[in-house]
Design an enzyme around this catalytic site. Structure first.
Site: not given
Length: 380
Positions: A71, A135
């Site tokens: 991400d 994250e």
């Protein structure tokens, strides 16, 4: 056939995986790893995409782990980019795009390293990859979810490398063997509203709050410890929502963030700050509520065989002896440290989260070689 880590980086960048969107990145990795003999499982939780992949037998005598995330943060103004942020454009020896540094290149490098390693020299043991799509977001259902799933399914890593960018300026200069903890405190001061010309009829919450904040920032929390820099406390906002200049507000709010080392715990910090707030309350008659949010506690992977091995491989591959550091913000290593010893090593983080994020192609290949060297030394 060797796996091209730079080409895989570009393919991952073309997946628009802005938190919490999967964007096709984990699907791509699952396909590539499955073709290389890995057993892959999606470990999605509460809509957050995650991937677990293992080569070798469950419960093997030796298991090496890698962790990373696909991400990315939003690209911002698209018109400010020299090349589109999800193009994976290659120019001037660089791959451009959101996630090029943080950290699709790291994921691509360790993926390419493990694929080549198991194909050329199948190890006596297992290799596990844990890759999250959460994250850059809240972090509640990313690496945590994978580790919970591993506990429930009897999966275990003996050691783990997190592929976050760790080098400030030059590749090979730094590895992270720990991180400071992060704690945010929200203060709400309740006073009595009144006219500024008659302060004796009011109790100004801003005065009380500023007095407390002055005490918190007036002296350092500590001078640092053997492996950690000094802890730091920063005020990030003060507000009372008062549009009038002649009114003493009833309520005032503030937020501080503390990055703390191993001399403190969240409980000890909260206790000390609560005690200071109680004194201000008694002096001013203004009540002060405090709530806390803990993003992670400080931790250290103490120098020893694992840390020495990582540092030795980095030195061999880069001709630089890396500094053992605990600087910087938080990472998912804060969750992994409860599972197994964890060390972070990745690229130079100069361009992460910036417009025109980019990474040198050769640096990706160099990172793959470092990860391959770690695998060789661990299983030798």
């Amino acid at each position: 056939m060797s796996t091209d880590a730079a080409e895989l980086t570009a393919r991952l960048i073309r997946c628009p995986s802005v938190t919490p969107e999967e964007g096709g990145a984990l699907i791509l990795l699952s396909d590539v790893l499955t073709a290389g003999g890995f057993e892959c499982h999606r470990v999605d939780r509460n809509g957050v995409p995650n991937l677990f992949a293992r080569w070798g037998a469950k419960g093997a005598a030796r298991t090496f782990g890698f962790n990373g995330h696909t991400d990315v943060v939003p690209p911002g103004d698209l018109g400010s980019w020299t090349h589109p942020p999800f193009s994976g454009f290659v120019a001037d020896g660089m791959i451009w795009g959101r996630g090029a540094t943080d950290m699709k290149s790291g994921v691509a490098a360790f993926t390419a390293a493990v694929l080549d390693f198991v194909a050329a020299t199948p190890p006596d043991g297992a290799i596990i990859l844990t890759i999250t799509g959460d994250e850059e977001g809240p972090g509640r259902d990313g690496t945590r979810a994978i580790l919970d799933w591993m506990d429930q399914n009897g999966e275990r890593m003996d050691v783990c490398i997190v592929g976050e960018p760790t080098n400030p300026e030059v590749f090979g200069e730094m590895i992270k063997i720990g991180r400071r903890g992060s704690m945010s405190l929200n203060f709400v001061a309740h006073g009595v509203q009144g006219h500024v010309a008659y302060p004796h009829r009011a109790r100004n919450p801003l005065h009380a709050l500023v007095r407390l904040l002055d005490q918190l920032t007036g002296a350092p929390l500590d001078q640092g410890s053997e492996h950690f820099d000094p802890s730091g406390l920063q005020i990030t906002t003060i507000d009372c929502g008062n549009p009038a200049s002649n009114v003493i507000p009833e309520t005032a709010r503030a937020v501080v963030n503390i990055r703390f080392n191993d001399l403190h715990s969240p409980d000890s910090l909260f206790h000390d700050i609560r005690a200071k707030a109680d004194l201000v309350q008694a002096e001013t008659g203004v009540s002060i509520e405090i709530t806390s949010n803990i993003s992670g506690e400080s931790f250290l992977t103490a120098p020893g065989p694992f840390v020495d091995m990582v540092a030795e491989v980095v030195a061999e591959q880069t001709n630089r002896r890396p500094v053992l550091s605990t600087s910087g913000g938080t990472s998912d290593a804060r969750f992994i440290k409860n599972h197994c010893p964890v060390v972070e090593f990745g690229l130079v983080g100069r361009f992460m989260h910036q417009v025109d994020e980019r990474v040198p192609v050769e640096e990706i290949h160099a990172l793959k070689r470092v990860y391959g060297g770690m695998l060789e030394k661990f299983f030798s």
